[in-house]
Write an enzyme that holds these catalytic residues in place. Structure first.
Site, PDB file in Angstrom:
ATOM      1  N   LYS A 197      94.579 -95.551   3.328  1.00 35.31           N
ATOM      2  CA  LYS A 197      94.406 -95.752   4.775  1.00 35.31           C
ATOM      3  C   LYS A 197      93.017 -95.293   5.228  1.00 35.31           C
ATOM      4  O   LYS A 197      92.633 -94.154   5.005  1.00 35.31           O
ATOM      5  CB  LYS A 197      95.464 -94.993   5.587  1.00 35.31           C
ATOM      6  CG  LYS A 197      95.401 -95.394   7.075  1.00 35.31           C
ATOM      7  CD  LYS A 197      96.256 -94.534   7.975  1.00 35.31           C
ATOM      8  CE  LYS A 197      95.517 -93.349   8.569  1.00 35.31           C
ATOM      9  NZ  LYS A 197      94.393 -93.706   9.461  1.00 35.31           N
ATOM     10  N   GLY A 250      90.315 -84.659   5.787  1.00 37.13           N
ATOM     11  CA  GLY A 250      90.367 -84.685   7.239  1.00 37.13           C
ATOM     12  C   GLY A 250      90.415 -83.277   7.785  1.00 37.13           C
ATOM     13  O   GLY A 250      89.948 -82.340   7.139  1.00 37.13           O
ATOM     14  N   GLY A 255      95.876 -81.522   7.824  1.00 35.22           N
ATOM     15  CA  GLY A 255      96.192 -81.113   6.450  1.00 35.22           C
ATOM     16  C   GLY A 255      97.433 -80.236   6.394  1.00 35.22           C
ATOM     17  O   GLY A 255      98.310 -80.413   5.538  1.00 35.22           O
ATOM     18  N   GLU A 272      91.195 -81.997   1.228  1.00 36.34           N
ATOM     19  CA  GLU A 272      89.792 -81.633   1.513  1.00 36.34           C
ATOM     20  C   GLU A 272      89.697 -81.503   3.024  1.00 36.34           C
ATOM     21  O   GLU A 272      89.758 -82.509   3.724  1.00 36.34           O
ATOM     22  CB  GLU A 272      88.842 -82.750   1.072  1.00 36.34           C
ATOM     23  CG  GLU A 272      88.867 -83.076  -0.386  1.00 36.34           C
ATOM     24  CD  GLU A 272      87.859 -82.282  -1.177  1.00 36.34           C
ATOM     25  OE1 GLU A 272      87.350 -81.258  -0.670  1.00 36.34           O
ATOM     26  OE2 GLU A 272      87.587 -82.684  -2.313  1.00 36.34           O
ATOM     27  N   CYS A 306      81.755 -82.227   6.801  1.00 36.40           N
ATOM     28  CA  CYS A 306      82.635 -81.076   6.598  1.00 36.40           C
ATOM     29  C   CYS A 306      81.846 -79.891   6.051  1.00 36.40           C
ATOM     30  O   CYS A 306      82.236 -78.752   6.220  1.00 36.40           O
ATOM     31  CB  CYS A 306      83.775 -81.456   5.688  1.00 36.40           C
ATOM     32  SG  CYS A 306      83.206 -82.314   4.234  1.00 36.40           S
ATOM     33  N   GLU A 403      85.227 -75.370  14.073  1.00 31.27           N
ATOM     34  CA  GLU A 403      84.461 -76.500  13.543  1.00 31.27           C
ATOM     35  C   GLU A 403      84.160 -77.474  14.684  1.00 31.27           C
ATOM     36  O   GLU A 403      85.070 -78.011  15.303  1.00 31.27           O
ATOM     37  CB  GLU A 403      85.264 -77.209  12.462  1.00 31.27           C
ATOM     38  CG  GLU A 403      84.491 -78.368  11.876  1.00 31.27           C
ATOM     39  CD  GLU A 403      85.230 -79.045  10.732  1.00 31.27           C
ATOM     40  OE1 GLU A 403      86.389 -79.425  10.918  1.00 31.27           O
ATOM     41  OE2 GLU A 403      84.618 -79.193   9.658  1.00 31.27           O
TER      42      GLU A 403
HETATM   43  P1  NAP Z   1      91.815 -86.128  11.163  1.00 33.02           P
HETATM   44  O1  NAP Z   1      92.220 -86.366  12.549  1.00 33.02           O
HETATM   45  O2  NAP Z   1      92.448 -85.062  10.386  1.00 33.02           O
HETATM   46  O3  NAP Z   1      91.988 -87.549  10.438  1.00 33.02           O
HETATM   47  C1  NAP Z   1      91.755 -87.766   9.089  1.00 33.02           C
HETATM   48  C2  NAP Z   1      92.660 -88.885   8.623  1.00 33.02           C
HETATM   49  O4  NAP Z   1      94.027 -88.477   8.702  1.00 33.02           O
HETATM   50  C3  NAP Z   1      92.574 -90.154   9.470  1.00 33.02           C
HETATM   51  O5  NAP Z   1      92.723 -91.271   8.644  1.00 33.02           O
HETATM   52  C4  NAP Z   1      93.752 -89.975  10.401  1.00 33.02           C
HETATM   53  O6  NAP Z   1      94.191 -91.167  11.007  1.00 33.02           O
HETATM   54  C5  NAP Z   1      94.771 -89.411   9.453  1.00 33.02           C
HETATM   55  N1  NAP Z   1      95.889 -88.731  10.117  1.00 33.02           N
HETATM   56  C6  NAP Z   1      95.915 -88.173  11.354  1.00 33.02           C
HETATM   57  N2  NAP Z   1      97.156 -87.673  11.613  1.00 33.02           N
HETATM   58  C7  NAP Z   1      97.914 -87.925  10.526  1.00 33.02           C
HETATM   59  C8  NAP Z   1      99.280 -87.673  10.189  1.00 33.02           C
HETATM   60  N3  NAP Z   1     100.123 -87.058  11.028  1.00 33.02           N
HETATM   61  N4  NAP Z   1      99.721 -88.069   8.975  1.00 33.02           N
HETATM   62  C9  NAP Z   1      98.894 -88.689   8.112  1.00 33.02           C
HETATM   63  N5  NAP Z   1      97.610 -88.979   8.383  1.00 33.02           N
HETATM   64  C10 NAP Z   1      97.114 -88.592   9.559  1.00 33.02           C
HETATM   65  O7  NAP Z   1      90.295 -85.851  11.019  1.00 33.02           O
HETATM   66  P2  NAP Z   1      89.132 -86.552  11.790  1.00 33.02           P
HETATM   67  O8  NAP Z   1      89.008 -85.872  13.099  1.00 33.02           O
HETATM   68  O9  NAP Z   1      89.341 -88.027  11.782  1.00 33.02           O
HETATM   69  O10 NAP Z   1      87.924 -86.195  10.777  1.00 33.02           O
HETATM   70  C11 NAP Z   1      87.165 -85.021  10.861  1.00 33.02           C
HETATM   71  C12 NAP Z   1      87.727 -83.861  10.041  1.00 33.02           C
HETATM   72  O11 NAP Z   1      87.736 -84.143   8.655  1.00 33.02           O
HETATM   73  C13 NAP Z   1      86.898 -82.623  10.198  1.00 33.02           C
HETATM   74  O12 NAP Z   1      87.693 -81.520  10.466  1.00 33.02           O
HETATM   75  C14 NAP Z   1      86.200 -82.459   8.842  1.00 33.02           C
HETATM   76  O13 NAP Z   1      85.825 -81.194   8.479  1.00 33.02           O
HETATM   77  C15 NAP Z   1      87.171 -83.056   7.913  1.00 33.02           C
HETATM   78  N6  NAP Z   1      86.489 -83.559   6.719  1.00 33.02           N
HETATM   79  C16 NAP Z   1      86.614 -82.884   5.544  1.00 33.02           C
HETATM   80  C17 NAP Z   1      85.964 -83.331   4.400  1.00 33.02           C
HETATM   81  C18 NAP Z   1      86.082 -82.612   3.095  1.00 33.02           C
HETATM   82  O14 NAP Z   1      85.701 -83.165   2.079  1.00 33.02           O
HETATM   83  N7  NAP Z   1      86.590 -81.415   3.046  1.00 33.02           N
HETATM   84  C19 NAP Z   1      85.218 -84.494   4.447  1.00 33.02           C
HETATM   85  C20 NAP Z   1      85.110 -85.157   5.651  1.00 33.02           C
HETATM   86  C21 NAP Z   1      85.771 -84.685   6.772  1.00 33.02           C
HETATM   87  P3  NAP Z   1      93.474 -91.603  12.396  1.00 33.02           P
HETATM   88  O15 NAP Z   1      92.239 -92.258  11.989  1.00 33.02           O
HETATM   89  O16 NAP Z   1      94.391 -92.523  13.077  1.00 33.02           O
HETATM   90  O17 NAP Z   1      93.263 -90.356  13.192  1.00 33.02           O
END
Ligand code: NAP
Ligand code: MG
Length: 503
Positions: A197, A250, A255, A272, A306, A403
């Site tokens: 996804k 994410g 997570g 991650e 991140c 963050e």
């Molecule tokens: P997010 O809201 O956690 O979303 C990440 C992904 O998870 C998206 O595809 C999202 O779908 C999906 N998602 C949301 N709720 C879910 C649920 N209940 N069940 C399953 N999947 C679900 O994060 P974001 O705000 O889009 O991205 C930024 C975050 O990612 C930051 O906190 C950053 O630090 C972290 N990040 C970490 C890394 C790493 O390698 N450690 C790399 C990049 C980013 P939707 O698109 O519909 O929301």
């Protein structure tokens, strides 16, 4: 403050125009482009302007079910019989195709995400290509062992490293193609099938790639790509009983939620998550490297990384000078549309992210942090926040603890020279542990600090260097499991021990 704004955009590659010609873009299931079962669609927006680019079909539970059925079938009937060298060739071919389509993919990435086109061309896409080639090489090098055992030579024991089967993969919007490659490379090299996804803000490049996956010759159904929302399609992937593993990148909040959901059917997980990484400049640092390096640490990808080095600790002897130079460098950065070749800082990815980062700016001002540069959004269409540096930030302020995921730096002085206790305590004073930077010309100090910081990646006299061969992942609440390198193969294989009584 007047901000130089880069407005003129490049002409779109004809392949991008063709890709965008007919919408809504369909889901990729079983090697075919299909509408969602519900027929529902959603729009994806160009963050540089706030205008709609196109719409995409919205996957939900029924589409996840379909994708799992197709993936499972091809796993048992076909993919598990494909020899490892063939899997390697397919991955290599895909890398070649991405290279051929580098320009349209980079443009589409910039259009959908807002990142500077020059970064998409010279950083994101080249890393993606390297990543697939690296795991193409691993496909033929994953093997079990023959193990001596106490039953003697009449008992043969050996291990196999088998794929897990149907794997669910969920990524964020900050590096859509790069995160895709980190997920797909190791998983395909080890023989798994994928229900993948994209993030709702950035569905386009993965759908463009879907055509290349077909062209490379992957059996239909090995890779399935769903556009959709976390609360629906994401939840359905996480809860599906026949998806045996989830790889997620994410936010830490999502997570944790996924870990709770996955408990019911004991799925394997790799997570991650977020970060609030410390970046430390000692007084003996080579500032010709430390200053530009610390700019990259926080402002690369508009701080939507991140690993962002968002807590900058500067030795008090050089504190004022470093911040003056960084502020001058920030002032020179060109803010502009993603598709302008002179842009250094594009828009944030979405209105939601723009509002979130603005909230942090307001909290920083209200808490009394000193604003050296930036600090206010740019008043124009699109989601622009200029590079912002807050000085003398107190550890209790939200800009120092949470963050932000935007171009916002929190700087503080420190005094330690030889006794490193205080700076290490402060660097580790966070629930996150993804990365850290250390700038010093003292080799012994560099290693001592690197060993004591609780984070999965430490950069010494560098920041944000990445390579497919080097493991990447979090300590503490930045998650667990390592992507990249040989370690990622462990995420996607399970070990079987076989005992053969030869008597
Ligand atoms: P997010 O809201 O956690 O979303 C990440 C992904 O998870 C998206 O595809 C999202 O779908 C999906 N998602 C949301 N709720 C879910 C649920 N209940 N069940 C399953 N999947 C679900 O994060 P974001 O705000 O889009 O991205 C930024 C975050 O990612 C930051 O906190 C950053 O630090 C972290 N990040 C970490 C890394 C790493 O390698 N450690 C790399 C990049 C980013 P939707 O698109 O519909 O929301
Ligand atoms: Mg989101």
């Amino acid at each position: 403050m007047s901000i130089p704004f880069a407005e003129k955009t490049i002409d779109l590659d004809s392949r991008v125009a063709r890709f965008l010609e007919k919408g809504p873009k369909e889901l990729f299931i079983g090697g075919e482009f299909v509408p969602s079962v519900s027929g529902k669609t959603f729009e994806t927006v160009n963050p540089s302007t706030g205008e709609v680019i196109t719409s995409v079909f919205e996957a939900d539970k029924e589409d996840v079910d379909k994708a799992v059925d197709v993936a499972e079938k091809v796993f048992y009937n076909e993919w598990s019989k494909v020899p490892s060298n063939e899997r390697g060739k397919l991955l290599w071919r895909l890398a070649d195709l991405i290279e051929e389509h580098l320009e349209p993919l980079a443009q589409l990435e910039s259009l959908d995400n807002g990142k500077p086109i020059t970064h998409a061309r010279t950083i994101d896409l080249p890393l993606v290509i390297d990543h697939f080639r690296y795991y193409a090489g691993w496909a033929t090098k994953v093997h079990g062992e023959v193990i001596e055992n106490s039953s003697g030579p009449e008992m043969l024991t050996y291990t196999r490293r088998e794929p897990i089967g149907v794997v669910g993969q969920i990524i964020p919007w900050n590096f859509p193609m790069l995160m895709l490659s980190w997920k797909m490379g190791a998983a395909l090299a080890t023989g798994n099938v994928l229900v993948f996804k994209t993030a709702e803000q950035t569905p386009l490049t993965a759908l463009y790639l879907a055509d290349l996956i077909n062209e490379a010759g992957f059996p239909p159904g090995v890779v399935n790509i769903l556009s959709g929302f976390g609360e629906t399609a994401g939840e359905a992937i996480v809860k599906h009983p026949r998806i045996r593993k989830i790889a997620f990148t994410g936010s830490t909040a999502v997570g944790k939620h996924i870990q709770r959901q996955a408990a019911d059917n004991l799925k394997r997980l790799s997570l991650e998550l977020g970060g609030k990484s410390p970046n430390i400049i000692f007084s003996d640092a080579d500032l010709t490297k430390a200053i530009p390096g610390s700019m990259v640490a926080i402002f690369f990808n508009m701080g939507q990384a991140c690993t962002a080095g968002s807590r900058l600790f500067i030795h008090k002897k050089i504190y004022d000078n470093v911040l003056a130079d960084m502020s001058a460098a920030a002032k020179d950065m060109q803010v502009g549309m993603g598709l302008n070749e002179t842009t250094d800082i594009g828009p944030l990815v979405s209105d939601e992210q723009f509002k979130r980062v603005n909230r942090f700016l307001e909290e920083g001002h209200a808490a009394g942090a000193e604003t050296l540069i930036g600090g206010q959004p740019i008043d124009r269409s699109g989601y622009y926040i200029p590079p912002t540096i807050f000085a003398d930030v107190d550890r209790e302020m939200s800009i120092s603890r949470e963050e932000i995921f935007g171009p916002v730096l929190a700087a503080t002085p420190f005094e330690d020279e030889d006794d490193l206790t205080d700076i290490i305590r402060r660097a580790n004073d966070t629930e996150y542990g993804l990365a850290a930077g250390v700038w010093t010309t003292d080799l012994s100090k560099a290693h001592r600090v690197a060993h004591k910081i609780e984070a999965g990646t430490i950069w010494v006299n560098d920041y944000n260097a990445l390579d497919a061969a080097v493991p990447f992942g979090g300590y503490k609440q930045s998650g667990y499991g390592r992507e990249m390198g040989a370690q990622a193969l462990d995420l996607y294989t399970q070990v079987k021990s076989v005992w053969v009584n030869l008597t």
